[in-house]
Write a protein that holds these residues in place. Sequence first.
Motif: not given
Length: 204
Positions: A7-13, A162-170
């Motif tokens: 399961y790959e989730i986008s950053q915004n979702a 998460i699709k974008e690796p920096a999601a947790n920083a955001v």
Amino acid sequence: MVAELKYEISQNAYIKLVLHALKHKTTAVNGILLGRVNPQNDSVVEIADSVPLFHSNLALLPSVEIALIMIEEHYGSKGLGIVGYFHANERFDDAELGIVAKNIGDHICRYFPQAAIFLLDNKKLEALPMGKDQSPVMQLYIRDASKNWKLAGPDGGSRLVIKEPAANAVLSDYISSEKWQDVVDFDDHLDDIKKDWLNPELFK
């Protein structure tokens, strides 16, 4: 075959769901995952968006069904369907998947058998500002051959990404700026229909 699903989730979702839980820290909250099976790789479920559902009366089935119909109608035209369910428990120390989450997950599985449930991991969320962990602050639950919901095993971390690796920083930045105050869920919309459950301005 089901055991191999990822399961790959986008950053915004992803961020929208966590902010929703942070807005209502003292209550359970839930949400819906929207996406599709990857056309090139049918072992990957892509989660493109999410909709925050409720922060009160989560088990009220008529409200849930109305919300699901509205969500399906809106996202169906975009080629996306309901592919899973998100749940955050009321108590910080409660890491169990409860009956309400399982029932809604079962309902979604009737229409999308590969559906997953993401349960908020409060301990990982609390540790977020201190670390560099790029993994989601959620636990992955999938149905086994007996149709029982089980926590994905030791490889669970590699099966929910998460699709974008920096999601947790955001996400950390949004938490610092109290962005969670801007999230609108279905409860808010039912109280005031001018409030848009699609949250079109959230990431602008």
